[in-house]
Design a protein around this motif. Structure first.
Motif, PDB file in Angstrom:
ATOM      1  N   PHE A  17       0.819  -1.166  -0.110  1.00  0.00           N
ATOM      2  CA  PHE A  17      -0.006   0.001   0.044  1.00  0.00           C
ATOM      3  C   PHE A  17       0.817   1.329  -0.134  1.00  0.00           C
ATOM      4  O   PHE A  17       0.684   2.163  -0.809  1.00  0.00           O
ATOM      5  CB  PHE A  17      -0.966   0.039   1.295  1.00  0.00           C
ATOM      6  CG  PHE A  17      -1.705   1.263   1.199  1.00  0.00           C
ATOM      7  CD1 PHE A  17      -2.906   1.265   0.614  1.00  0.00           C
ATOM      8  CD2 PHE A  17      -1.496   2.297   2.000  1.00  0.00           C
ATOM      9  CE1 PHE A  17      -3.859   2.411   0.656  1.00  0.00           C
ATOM     10  CE2 PHE A  17      -2.385   3.474   2.002  1.00  0.00           C
ATOM     11  CZ  PHE A  17      -3.434   3.633   1.431  1.00  0.00           C
ATOM     12  N   ALA A  21       0.914   3.662  -3.082  1.00  0.00           N
ATOM     13  CA  ALA A  21       0.386   5.119  -2.737  1.00  0.00           C
ATOM     14  C   ALA A  21       1.549   6.161  -3.232  1.00  0.00           C
ATOM     15  O   ALA A  21       1.343   6.966  -4.080  1.00  0.00           O
ATOM     16  CB  ALA A  21       0.037   5.155  -1.455  1.00  0.00           C
ATOM     17  N   THR A  25       1.318   8.258  -6.924  1.00  0.00           N
ATOM     18  CA  THR A  25       0.990   9.721  -6.535  1.00  0.00           C
ATOM     19  C   THR A  25       2.050  10.408  -7.391  1.00  0.00           C
ATOM     20  O   THR A  25       1.764  11.257  -8.241  1.00  0.00           O
ATOM     21  CB  THR A  25       1.057   9.934  -5.283  1.00  0.00           C
ATOM     22  OG1 THR A  25       0.050   9.173  -4.373  1.00  0.00           O
ATOM     23  CG2 THR A  25       0.994  11.513  -4.832  1.00  0.00           C
ATOM     24  N   LEU A 189      -7.944  11.349  -6.343  1.00  0.00           N
ATOM     25  CA  LEU A 189      -7.498  10.929  -5.113  1.00  0.00           C
ATOM     26  C   LEU A 189      -8.377   9.834  -4.526  1.00  0.00           C
ATOM     27  O   LEU A 189      -7.856   8.780  -3.899  1.00  0.00           O
ATOM     28  CB  LEU A 189      -6.974  12.174  -4.130  1.00  0.00           C
ATOM     29  CG  LEU A 189      -6.272  11.674  -2.917  1.00  0.00           C
ATOM     30  CD1 LEU A 189      -4.984  10.736  -3.354  1.00  0.00           C
ATOM     31  CD2 LEU A 189      -5.875  12.942  -2.053  1.00  0.00           C
ATOM     32  N   PRO A 190      -9.535   9.962  -4.270  1.00  0.00           N
ATOM     33  CA  PRO A 190     -10.340   9.043  -3.555  1.00  0.00           C
ATOM     34  C   PRO A 190     -10.179   7.790  -4.371  1.00  0.00           C
ATOM     35  O   PRO A 190     -10.529   6.646  -3.550  1.00  0.00           O
ATOM     36  CB  PRO A 190     -11.818   9.579  -3.507  1.00  0.00           C
ATOM     37  CG  PRO A 190     -11.616  11.082  -3.573  1.00  0.00           C
ATOM     38  CD  PRO A 190     -10.469  11.127  -4.414  1.00  0.00           C
ATOM     39  N   ILE A 193      -6.770   6.019  -3.899  1.00  0.00           N
ATOM     40  CA  ILE A 193      -6.536   5.302  -2.525  1.00  0.00           C
ATOM     41  C   ILE A 193      -7.228   4.160  -2.468  1.00  0.00           C
ATOM     42  O   ILE A 193      -6.942   3.301  -1.813  1.00  0.00           O
ATOM     43  CB  ILE A 193      -6.886   6.437  -1.380  1.00  0.00           C
ATOM     44  CG1 ILE A 193      -6.068   7.470  -1.248  1.00  0.00           C
ATOM     45  CG2 ILE A 193      -6.981   5.713   0.147  1.00  0.00           C
ATOM     46  CD1 ILE A 193      -4.498   7.256  -1.285  1.00  0.00           C
ATOM     47  N   ILE A 196      -6.105   1.368  -4.559  1.00  0.00           N
ATOM     48  CA  ILE A 196      -4.691   0.806  -3.799  1.00  0.00           C
ATOM     49  C   ILE A 196      -4.829  -0.142  -2.886  1.00  0.00           C
ATOM     50  O   ILE A 196      -4.304  -1.089  -2.437  1.00  0.00           O
ATOM     51  CB  ILE A 196      -3.623   2.089  -3.515  1.00  0.00           C
ATOM     52  CG1 ILE A 196      -3.338   2.770  -4.674  1.00  0.00           C
ATOM     53  CG2 ILE A 196      -2.418   1.484  -2.854  1.00  0.00           C
ATOM     54  CD1 ILE A 196      -2.610   4.134  -4.534  1.00  0.00           C
ATOM     55  N   ALA A 197      -5.905   0.456  -1.672  1.00  0.00           N
ATOM     56  CA  ALA A 197      -5.921  -0.164  -0.689  1.00  0.00           C
ATOM     57  C   ALA A 197      -6.637  -1.595  -0.824  1.00  0.00           C
ATOM     58  O   ALA A 197      -6.148  -2.651  -0.347  1.00  0.00           O
ATOM     59  CB  ALA A 197      -7.283   0.573   0.245  1.00  0.00           C
ATOM     60  N   SER A 200      -4.071  -3.826  -2.671  1.00  0.00           N
ATOM     61  CA  SER A 200      -2.930  -4.206  -1.713  1.00  0.00           C
ATOM     62  C   SER A 200      -3.359  -5.437  -0.990  1.00  0.00           C
ATOM     63  O   SER A 200      -2.643  -6.433  -0.558  1.00  0.00           O
ATOM     64  CB  SER A 200      -2.269  -3.083  -0.826  1.00  0.00           C
ATOM     65  OG  SER A 200      -1.897  -1.995  -1.487  1.00  0.00           O
ATOM     66  N   THR A 270      -7.232  -1.000  -9.488  1.00  0.00           N
ATOM     67  CA  THR A 270      -6.857   0.555  -9.174  1.00  0.00           C
ATOM     68  C   THR A 270      -7.150   1.199 -10.580  1.00  0.00           C
ATOM     69  O   THR A 270      -7.882   2.392 -10.549  1.00  0.00           O
ATOM     70  CB  THR A 270      -5.425   0.800  -8.970  1.00  0.00           C
ATOM     71  OG1 THR A 270      -5.199  -0.388  -7.721  1.00  0.00           O
ATOM     72  CG2 THR A 270      -5.094   2.163  -8.424  1.00  0.00           C
TER      73      THR A 270
END
Length: 307
Positions: A17, A21, A25, A189-190, A193, A196-197, A200, A270
């Motif tokens: 993660f 991230a 980014t 961004l939301p 994330i 990715i969460a 992961s 993602t």
């Protein structure tokens, strides 16, 4: 008390993660900024000309553009946003979306070293051919209507340092590009994330032994299973080929290996979540259908030719 294996999986999940991230980014910001700079010097009309769906060569140009850009499935998105705003042809834009993560130079180089030139050529022809055909077909079927209207819009300038009714202070073009980049990043961004969460978690808790077992030569459904497993199992280009070689050594069928590579490199959970900010569900389903069909077709054809 948690078992040691569970602790190890949690640690792998957390490490992945943090890694993704930070990496995604930085990639998103860097690529978005670079696209903004290119748009500053290359007028949209020029991009429309080069990647026009009316020009048959535009499809191949988009495919080879994807092949020379070292993007993974997620870092393709900011470049895609630039093509949308430049009003590039829909079909050629989709060719780029399919081809870029599958044919980036890192994957092709590692493919050649790990599996040899014949297999690499097969992979390149399959990925390029299906990308071009799919882009053309989606254009003809009218899927352009499933792009969200806001995907074409430039972010509105903020009123930072001045009232909204007053004339804003002059800023350099570099700062203006950065402001656009940052606004784009905050929008996605939301999605980033969240993707990715989930990715992961899947990466940390899905052991390679399990993947190799369900996609072994003894399983007649090994190829489609590998293709479907590959999409949520987000794997970077640098890792997908070595991991695939390790899975093959553990008994995974080579056709299933090919399907896993295309599924994991061509799409990721993602990326799909990020595409939600640009595409309606119908186009996302079409995108996933193309990747899964390409992965399954290549897997079975690979097994037929090279067995």
């Amino acid at each position: 008390m948690l078992s040691q294996s569970t602790i190890n999986m949690l640690q792998e999940t957390l490490n992945m993660f943090i890694f993704l991230a930070v990496e995604l980014t930085l990639l998103f910001l860097a690529i978005s900024y670079l696209v903004g700079v290119l748009q500053e010097y290359i007028p949209p009309s020029k991009i429309q000309n080069i990647l026009s769906s009316k020009n048959g060569k535009g499809y191949l140009v988009a495919g080879f553009l994807g092949a020379i850009t070292p993007f993974c499935s997620c870092s393709t998105i900011p470049f895609l946003k630039g093509l949308l705003r430049a009003k590039a042809g829909f079909g050629t834009m989709m060719v780029f979306l399919f081809a870029s993560p599958l044919l980036n130079p890192i994957i092709i180089g590692l493919f050649a070293v790990t599996f040899g030139l014949k297999v690499t050529l097969f992979y390149f022809v399959m990925a390029m051919g299906v990308s071009v055909i799919a882009g053309y077909a989606l254009e003809r079927l009218g899927f352009e209507k499933y792009i969200k209207a806001e995907a074409y819009e430039e972010p509105k300038p903020s009123c930072c340092g001045t009232s909204c009714g007053a004339k804003p202070a002059a800023i350099s073009k570099w700062r203006r590009i950065w402001n656009t980049t940052w606004k784009d990043f905050k929008k996605v961004l939301p999605y980033l994330i969240g993707g990715i969460a989930v990715g992961s978690m899947i990466y940390g808790f899905m052991p390679t032994e399990f993947v190799a077992k369900v996609a072994s030569d003894s399983n007649p459904f090994a190829v489609p299973i590998a293709a479907i497993i590959g999409i949520p199992l987000y794997i970077r280009a640098e890792a997908v080929i070595p991991l695939s070689a390790a899975l093959a050594a553990k008994g995974m069928g080579l056709g299933a290996v090919m399907a896993l590579i295309i599924g994991s490199a061509g799409a990721s959970l993602t990326e799909v979540i990020l595409l939600k900010s640009l595409f309606k569900n119908q186009l996302i389903i079409a995108f996933l259908t193309v990747i899964i069909t390409m992965a399954i077709g290549a897997g079975y054809l690979y097994g037929f030719i090279f067995s």
